[in-house]
Design a protein around this motif. Structure first.
Motif, short mmCIF file in Angstrom:
data_model
loop_
_atom_site.label_atom_id
_atom_site.label_comp_id
_atom_site.label_asym_id
_atom_site.label_seq_id
_atom_site.Cartn_x
_atom_site.Cartn_y
_atom_site.Cartn_z
N LEU A 1 0.82 -1.21 0.00
CA LEU A 1 0.00 0.00 0.00
C LEU A 1 0.86 1.26 0.00
N TRP B 1 1.31 3.94 -3.09
CA TRP B 1 0.41 4.93 -3.67
C TRP B 1 1.06 6.29 -3.87
N VAL C 1 0.57 8.33 -7.62
CA VAL C 1 -0.35 9.44 -7.84
C VAL C 1 0.06 10.27 -9.05
#
Lengths: 459, 325
Positions: B186, B189, B193
């Protein structure tokens, strides 16, 4: 300078061929009323004519850069004249100060001093670190650097004045021929002359000051090896135009011939042609180009004896790239033409021709080809801009033009790390992207005008 | 349905064979393995022994199509064509120049590629369809005119500019995200972006304009006039009738790229240092690693053909007039 040797690169020959083809097209259009009407619509479009003016300016630069020669080397009296190994063009001769006035390394636009500090040793001992003055940028000020701003302003004023003086006679001449100022200004002429004049004025207003300043400064700065960025931009134009135009020359015969044959004869010819373009289409184009260019590189490296000069090698690699791009991009147009021909061949006038015993070749050339021409023209002008953009990407990946050939792609590729350094060097990237943007935008706007004029659905 | 699928898959086979033959011709017939060895070894180290060793290490020392020295089936299987081209069909891509197994490397790199490509695709589709819908709804107004002008301007900007400019602005000047790299799980991210955002923005120009034309074509149809004649409001007609029908060509048109999302994006991945298939391809091209380029060509065409089949299926799903013929 005691003579020059004219050099004809292969791409120069193709440029002349393209010019001849363009003239032939003009003659063809003049003879055929429907084509004249369609191009008349393009001429009436304001954005189309403005874009065409910009494109013409680019073509002029590219054409000047396509007249190549090798200057003679200074030789002893009576000795045989030898020519330089370096190939130059008329553009190089016209912009010679830009080409030859190189600095040591980076310098900012219009700067008088280098962009990085340098240590200088004094004869009396001791070392100072300072920004050294440039060899050429602002050298005419002779040390009076406080007059820098005045000098720049003065040169801009001269440039603007020259632009106005150049523009006025042209505008007066056009107005006299088209029936007066008012008519031209209100856009009442059949051709959108006011758009042409306005664009021309804008181009001159930019170029006038730029070239006036270029006499004493590096207008867009210099790159890592100290070469003038403005000069690189001018040289890139030819590369971009060749990629955009010669590629279409390669793909056009393939697409038109195979597309019409597949649609007209159907049967096994159709199956075979469809198979070939599905296969070519299914390979991701970047990878196909990469594979072909890698193999080309092996071939070129293996045969250094084929090329007399480095320019010839770079030139041949450029043409090979055009050829490869053409081989990968004909499929789209071919499919469109096949579909259109399938529709046309069922129409009554074709069937009538067949009933009269007209041969297939004649039906294709006289009855089908003229009626799919609008698709061809639309596809050609639309492809140009995508090819110019593709060149930059391919050169970045390392499968574009020869690294020694100046192009927008190689400019961007060489400058890719410059935004990451401290302090930032932005002018190389900015100049390359801006020039490319203007060229592609003009091509896109022109393509839109052509599509609006030729597409029967929007008519 | 099943028979149809089988037929479509069988039809894909000759195309793959064609792709295979083209790549084989490009890589082994235009230039011999000796030429490749010379290029890879460099000028200084080229000796006949070095070339022979280079070829033997990669299995290029066999004949191209027919091996007269082997026996039985070996005359066909102990050849470059069999070991390098036919083996591609069973997913055996051989080894890269650095000795790693290409198949495993590809499987490892698919994840990061998808992590960028999938959000870019979905978000991009949503954004561009919405923008096109807006332009088409306000057609022939100043908003529409300037929207189209903006689209043309945006599609005239080089894709490299979006990446270089975006990276400079958001990662270097504003320091909102890391400049490049990739994280595990995770944590990734933050790295995703910016590439996704840039991918979406870069696609806006061309796609919005294209979808707007599709919407406008739909608006001009007869059933729309009928709906208006019934007294339906323009908004109702637009969002209930036009939108639904125009989505059919838009959605079936994008199906073809879905499998190719696995391939990742060449430029984005190499600029942002994402360890995906796109940067793998670029590295292979720049290092002139022929085995990897060959494998990527093959995988790319398999995915494209899969996309074509999916497109056909999607047509039959949304349009009941088209049967599985």
């Amino acid at each position: 300078m005691n003579g020059v040797q004219i050099v004809f690169l292969w791409s120069d020959a193709l440029i002349w061929l393209l010019l001849a083809a363009g003239l032939g097209l003009v003659l063809l259009v003049r003879r055929s009323p429907p084509l004249r009407a369609a191009w008349g619509k393009v001429a009436a479009s304001r954005s189309g004519m403005g874009a065409a003016t910009v494109l013409l300016a680019f073509v002029l630069v590219g054409w000047l850069d396509s007249l190549h020669y090798r200057p003679a080397l200074p030789a002893a009296e009576g000795a045989e004249i030898r020519y330089a190994i370096e190939v130059r063009s008329l553009l190089d001769a016209l912009a010679d100060p830009l080409r030859s006035r190189t600095e040591k390394t980076y310098s900012a636009p219009l700067a008088t001093h280098a962009y990085v500090k340098e240590s200088t040793e004094h004869p009396g001992g001791g070392v100072t670190r300072a920004f050294p003055p440039l060899l050429h940028g602002g050298a005419h000020l002779a040390g009076a650097y406080d007059k820098h701003a005045d000098d720049v302003a003065w040169r801009v004023a001269v440039g603007v004045l020259a632009a106005v003086l150049l523009w006025l006679p042209i505008a007066v001449w056009v107005a006299a021929r088209q029936g007066g100022w008012g008519k031209v200004w209100r856009g009442e002429t059949a051709t959108a002359w006011h758009a042409v004049l306005l664009t021309l004025g804008a181009i001159l207003l930019v170029l006038g000051p730029v070239f006036s300043l270029a006499g004493g400064y590096h207008v867009f700065g210099t790159d890592k090896v100290g070469q003038d960025v403005l000069y690189q931009v001018l040289k890139s134009v030819r590369t971009a135009l060749i990629i955009g135009l010669v590629t279409t020359l390669v793909m056009l015969p393939l697409a038109v011939l195979l597309g019409i044959v597949a649609g007209y004869f159907r049967g096994w010819a159709d199956d075979l042609i469809q198979y070939v373009y599905t296969v070519l289409n299914s390979i991701p184009s970047v990878l196909l180009i990469a594979a072909a260019v890698l193999m080309l590189q092996v071939l070129i490296d293996g045969h250094p004896e084929w090329f007399a000069t480095a320019a010839e090698r770079a030139d041949l690699r450029l043409l090979a790239l055009c050829f490869i791009l053409g081989m990968t991009s004909w499929t789209g147009l071919c499919r469109l033409l096949r579909g259109e021909t399938l529709k046309l061949r069922e129409l009554e006038y074709i069937q009538a021709a067949q009933a009269f015993g007209v041969g297939s070749g004649r039906i294709i050339s006289r009855h089908i080809l003229p009626n799919v021409m609008h698709i061809v023209i639309i596809a050609l002008v639309m492809d140009f801009s995508s090819l110019v953009l593709a060149e930059a990407v391919l050169s970045y990946v390392g499968i574009g033009v020869d690294p020694s050939m100046i192009s927008f792609g190689t400019m961007i590729n060489n400058a890719r790390m410059e935004l990451g350094r401290e302090p930032v060097v932005w002018w190389s990237l900015a100049a390359a992207f801006a020039a490319m943007f203007i060229l592609v935008l003009a091509a896109n706007l022109f393509a839109d005008a052509v599509r609006d004029a030729f597409d029967p659905r929007t008519a | 349905m099943f028979a149809y699928l089988v037929r479509r898959l069988l039809y894909a086979l000759p195309i793959l064979i064609g792709v295979n033959l083209i790549t084989f011709a490009l890589f082994f017939v235009v230039n011999t393995p000796d030429d490749m060895a010379r290029l890879q070894l460099g000028v200084k180290r080229v000796t006949p022994e070095a070339i022979a060793e280079w070829k033997a290490a990669r299995g290029y020392d066999q004949p191209l199509f027919f091996n007269p020295e082997a026996r039985g089936l070996g005359t066909v299987t102990q050849t470059i064509f069999f070991s390098k081209s036919v083996r591609l069909f069973v997913g055996d891509f051989g080894r890269a120049e650095d000795g790693r197994d290409i198949t495993r490397e590809m499987l490892n790199r698919m994840g990061p590629s998808l992590a960028i490509a999938l959000p870019t695709f979905v978000l991009g589709l949503l954004v561009t369809v919405s923008l096109a819908l807006m332009l088409a709804f306000f057609r022939a107004t100043a908003l529409d005119l300037w929207g189209v002008v903006l689209c043309v301007a945006m599609m005239s900007v080089s894709g490299l500019f979006y990446i270089i400019g975006g990276q400079y602005l958001f990662a270097k000047v504003f320091r909102l995200v890391p400049i490049s790299g990739y994280g595990v799980g995770l944590d990734a991210w933050r790295f995703l972006v910016l590439p996704v955002l840039i991918g979406v923005v870069a696609g806006i120009g061309a796609s919005t304009r294209w979808y707007r034309t599709i919407f406008l074509e739909e608006v001009g149809k007869d059933y729309v006039r009928t709906a208006r004649a019934k007294g339906l409001s323009e908004t109702w007609v637009f969002f209930r009738h036009v939108l639904k029908n125009a989505l059919i060509p838009i959605l079936t048109g994008v199906v073809v790229v879905i499998p190719s999302l696995f391939m990742g994006s060449l430029l984005t991945e190499s600029f942002f240092g994402i360890p995906g298939l796109g940067s793998y391809t670029i590295d292979a091209i720049q290092a002139q690693d022929f085995a990897v380029v060959r494998a990527m060509v093959f995988v790319g065409s398999v995915l494209y053909i899969l996309g074509l089949i999916l497109t056909d299926i999607s047509y039959t799903l949304v349009d009941p007039r088209i049967r599985f013929a």
